[in-house]
Design a protein around this motif. Structure first.
Motif, short mmCIF file in Angstrom:
data_model
loop_
_atom_site.label_atom_id
_atom_site.label_comp_id
_atom_site.label_asym_id
_atom_site.label_seq_id
_atom_site.Cartn_x
_atom_site.Cartn_y
_atom_site.Cartn_z
N ALA A 42 0.83 -1.20 0.00
CA ALA A 42 0.00 0.00 0.00
C ALA A 42 0.86 1.25 0.00
CB ALA A 42 -0.92 -0.01 1.22
N ARG A 43 1.92 1.25 0.80
CA ARG A 43 2.84 2.39 0.83
C ARG A 43 3.47 2.62 -0.54
NH1 ARG A 43 5.84 4.63 4.96
NH2 ARG A 43 5.25 2.92 6.36
N GLN A 44 3.90 1.56 -1.16
CA GLN A 44 4.53 1.67 -2.48
C GLN A 44 3.54 2.21 -3.50
OE1 GLN A 44 6.51 -1.91 -3.81
NE2 GLN A 44 6.23 -1.40 -5.96
N VAL A 52 2.04 6.18 -7.66
CA VAL A 52 1.04 6.59 -8.66
C VAL A 52 1.32 8.01 -9.13
CG1 VAL A 52 -0.84 5.04 -8.00
CG2 VAL A 52 -0.54 7.20 -6.77
N GLN A 53 0.95 8.29 -10.35
CA GLN A 53 1.20 9.61 -10.94
C GLN A 53 -0.09 10.32 -11.35
OE1 GLN A 53 3.94 8.77 -14.13
NE2 GLN A 53 5.68 8.44 -12.74
N VAL A 54 -1.03 9.58 -11.95
CA VAL A 54 -2.30 10.17 -12.33
C VAL A 54 -3.19 10.33 -11.10
CG1 VAL A 54 -4.36 9.95 -13.77
CG2 VAL A 54 -2.14 9.21 -14.65
N PHE A 55 -3.17 9.35 -10.21
CA PHE A 55 -3.93 9.43 -8.96
C PHE A 55 -3.23 10.38 -8.01
CE2 PHE A 55 -5.59 5.62 -10.77
CZ PHE A 55 -6.86 5.46 -10.22
N THR A 56 -4.03 11.20 -7.31
CA THR A 56 -3.51 12.14 -6.32
C THR A 56 -3.68 11.56 -4.93
OG1 THR A 56 -4.10 14.03 -7.72
CG2 THR A 56 -3.70 14.48 -5.38
N GLU A 80 -8.14 5.12 -20.02
CA GLU A 80 -6.88 4.48 -20.43
C GLU A 80 -5.72 4.98 -19.59
OE1 GLU A 80 -9.80 4.41 -23.75
OE2 GLU A 80 -8.97 6.01 -22.48
N ASP A 81 -5.73 6.25 -19.23
CA ASP A 81 -4.65 6.81 -18.42
C ASP A 81 -4.72 6.30 -16.98
OD1 ASP A 81 -3.60 8.28 -20.55
OD2 ASP A 81 -4.94 9.97 -20.16
N LEU A 82 -5.92 6.12 -16.46
CA LEU A 82 -6.06 5.58 -15.11
C LEU A 82 -5.57 4.14 -15.05
CD1 LEU A 82 -9.61 6.97 -14.18
CD2 LEU A 82 -7.39 7.81 -13.39
N ILE A 83 -5.98 3.33 -16.01
CA ILE A 83 -5.57 1.93 -16.02
C ILE A 83 -4.06 1.82 -16.21
CG2 ILE A 83 -5.76 -0.26 -17.26
CD1 ILE A 83 -8.24 0.38 -15.66
N SER A 84 -3.51 2.66 -17.07
CA SER A 84 -2.06 2.63 -17.30
C SER A 84 -1.29 2.95 -16.03
CB SER A 84 -1.71 3.63 -18.41
OG SER A 84 -0.32 3.68 -18.61
N ASP A 85 -1.77 3.93 -15.29
CA ASP A 85 -1.12 4.31 -14.03
C ASP A 85 -1.18 3.15 -13.03
OD1 ASP A 85 0.28 6.22 -12.49
OD2 ASP A 85 -1.57 6.83 -11.46
N LEU A 86 -2.35 2.52 -12.93
CA LEU A 86 -2.50 1.39 -12.03
C LEU A 86 -1.63 0.22 -12.45
CD1 LEU A 86 -6.38 1.47 -11.60
CD2 LEU A 86 -4.70 2.07 -9.86
N ALA A 87 -1.59 -0.07 -13.74
CA ALA A 87 -0.83 -1.21 -14.25
C ALA A 87 0.66 -1.04 -13.96
CB ALA A 87 -1.07 -1.38 -15.74
N ARG A 88 1.16 0.16 -14.15
CA ARG A 88 2.58 0.41 -13.90
C ARG A 88 2.95 0.12 -12.45
NH1 ARG A 88 4.78 4.57 -11.71
NH2 ARG A 88 2.85 5.79 -11.86
N VAL A 89 2.11 0.56 -11.52
CA VAL A 89 2.41 0.37 -10.10
C VAL A 89 2.17 -1.08 -9.68
CG1 VAL A 89 1.80 1.07 -7.77
CG2 VAL A 89 1.90 2.77 -9.60
N LEU A 90 1.08 -1.68 -10.15
CA LEU A 90 0.76 -3.04 -9.72
C LEU A 90 1.68 -4.08 -10.33
CD1 LEU A 90 -3.13 -3.10 -9.48
CD2 LEU A 90 -1.41 -2.69 -7.71
N ASP A 91 2.26 -3.82 -11.48
CA ASP A 91 3.25 -4.72 -12.04
C ASP A 91 4.42 -4.86 -11.08
OD1 ASP A 91 1.83 -5.33 -14.27
OD2 ASP A 91 2.90 -3.94 -15.61
N ALA A 92 4.83 -3.73 -10.53
CA ALA A 92 5.93 -3.75 -9.57
C ALA A 92 5.51 -4.44 -8.28
CB ALA A 92 6.39 -2.32 -9.27
N ALA A 93 4.28 -4.23 -7.87
CA ALA A 93 3.77 -4.87 -6.64
C ALA A 93 3.68 -6.38 -6.82
CB ALA A 93 2.40 -4.31 -6.30
N ARG A 94 3.24 -6.83 -8.00
CA ARG A 94 3.14 -8.27 -8.26
C ARG A 94 4.52 -8.92 -8.21
NH1 ARG A 94 1.05 -8.01 -12.86
NH2 ARG A 94 2.92 -8.36 -14.09
N GLU A 95 5.51 -8.25 -8.77
CA GLU A 95 6.87 -8.78 -8.75
C GLU A 95 7.42 -8.85 -7.33
OE1 GLU A 95 9.12 -6.29 -11.31
OE2 GLU A 95 8.03 -6.87 -13.13
#
Length: 431
Positions: free
Chosen positions: A354-356, A361-365, A413-428
């Motif tokens: 959650a901290r990460q 995130v960049q699009v989410f404030t 598309e921008d919201l999903i992209s922002d989430l995907a970038r962060v969650l890819d790192a979280a999944r790893e």
């Protein structure tokens, strides 16, 4: 004295004053502390009857325009605009309850409201009983005492999206001749209008969806206008007994609108909850586009929730628009045009994940607000629900990895992209 004969300082103060009338299409901002009286009798009539405008703390044309607008949106008889959502809740409760009285409420309420009940109203001699199973009418019925003056709940709860069965609980309130007060902030009148389902009073934090842009604070109380002194008078003696100085009772003067009149005359202005006319103007402007924004936000939220549900890094998604949510069937009965835009999801990686997330995130404030045109994120466990015990947080679905999202109007598309970038790192990281 004329403008021509007045001296400089006098002209500087008075020259802008005009008796001319106009019909502007946009609501004018009456940014003034007070209003001139035509004559001696005009002032006496205003203080005797409350009609017209004398001082902005007790009434203002800009504020009144917003009140009429918001009452219409909620299918209410009348409304009182106040300085914040918290002011709306306390004004509504103090309109119906006083020392020695009792309120029944949902466990699933905003922490600020819970604190108000436990810390502040308790000191004023108002007790509160909390209901865990808000879908069970019998649980509400069993909690009512002879001195109970209101039932209070949120239509769509923050943060787990619990949905109130308004018709069933309002029926319980009617049996006891007390009002059901519903905080409709998260659902908004675009998706749900509790008064149409039996609620007596609706409150909002107008700072959220109604204003919509995260720029001003405000709150509103909306009444159904159906107060019945014959049926409910024993639960509201302050509305049916004569006033000070031989003044007729509030019910005698205002009939079915006695509750909202009492809020306007005796609660909001005396506790200093009056809003700025500028804020009222901006809330009114925001409300004009409420439907457009909430429709887009709800559509975006459903797509985000569906996408999150399919991600390996996500343990669960608590969005009432998903068939997996326990209150999905109730939501289908009450919500029209979407399922709202605020919900929680829980990451498998717990607090570290959650901290990460909030730091990457960049699009989410990352901020403590909801209902904004911008998409927002917050970690409830360490912020909004920090004063709850671990057991209470678990009951509310707030775990170490739980995050709350308020979805905005950005391109999906921008919201999903922002989430995907962060969650890819979280999944790893989890792997």
């Amino acid at each position: 004295m004329t403008e021509e004969t007045a001296r400089f300082a006098t002209r500087a103060v008075h020259a802008a004053r005009s008796r001319e009338t106009a019909a502007p299409r946009a609501t004018p901002i009456y940014l003034t502390a007070g209003f001139e009286f035509d004559d001696f009798d005009h002032a006496a009539d205003h203080f005797g009857t409350g009609t017209g405008f004398g001082y902005t703390r007790t009434g203002n044309p800009t504020v009144r325009a917003a009140e009429r607008q918001l009452a219409a949106l909620e299918s209410g008889a009348d409304a009182v605009l106040v300085a914040s959502g918290q002011a709306a809740v306390v004004t509504a409760l103090l309109t119906v309850a006083g020392a020695g009285d009792h309120i029944v409420t949902s466990t699933h309420i905003y922490e600020g409201t819970r604190g108000l009940l436990l810390d502040n109203l308790a000191r004023l001699g108002i007790e509160t009983t909390f209901i865990d199973d808000i879908q069970d009418p019998q649980a509400w019925r069993a909690a009512i005492r002879p001195n109970t003056r209101a039932l209070f709940a949120e239509s769509l709860a923050n943060a787990r999206n619990d949905v109130l069965d308004i018709a069933a609980i309002s029926a319980v309130a009617d049996e006891a001749a007390i009002p059901l007060i519903v905080d409709n902030t998260l659902a908004t009148p675009f998706l749900l209008r509790p008064i149409e389902h039996g609620a007596a009073i609706v409150v909002h934090s107008a700072s959220k969806f109604l204003a919509g842009h995260g720029s001003v604070l405000g709150g509103v109380i909306i009444d159904d206008g159906r107060f019945d002194p014959e049926k409910a008078g024993h639960n509201a003696p302050h509305l049916v007994l004569p006033g000070r100085g031989g003044l007729p009772s509030v019910a005698a003067r205002h009939g079915g609108r006695a509750r909202i009149a009492y809020a306007r005359e005796s609660v909001a202005p005396r506790f200093g909850a009056s809003p700025s006319p500028l804020n009222a103007f901006l809330i009114g402007q925001g409300a004009e586009t409420l439907g457009l924004r909430v429709e887009r936000q709800s559509r975006n939220a459903l797509e985000v929730a569906q996408w999150l549900q399919a991600q390996d890094a996500v343990e669960s998604v608590d969005y009432v628009g998903l068939p997996s949510h326990p209150d999905h069937a109730t939501a289908l009965r009450y919500l029209e045009g979407g399922f709202g835009s605020i919900f929680t999801f829980t990451l498998r990686g717990g607090l570290d994940a959650a901290r990460q997330f909030v730091e990457q995130v960049q699009v989410f404030t990352h901020m403590t607000h909801i209902g904004d045109v911008r998409s927002l994120v917050l970690h409830p466990g360490t912020t909004s629900h920090a004063q709850r015990s671990e057991q209470e947080r678990e009951l509310l679905g707030v775990r170490p990895g739980t995050l709350r999202l308020s979805i905005g109007i950005e391109d999906i598309e921008d919201l999903i992209s922002d989430l995907a970038r962060v969650l890819d790192a979280a999944r790893e990281a989890v792997a």
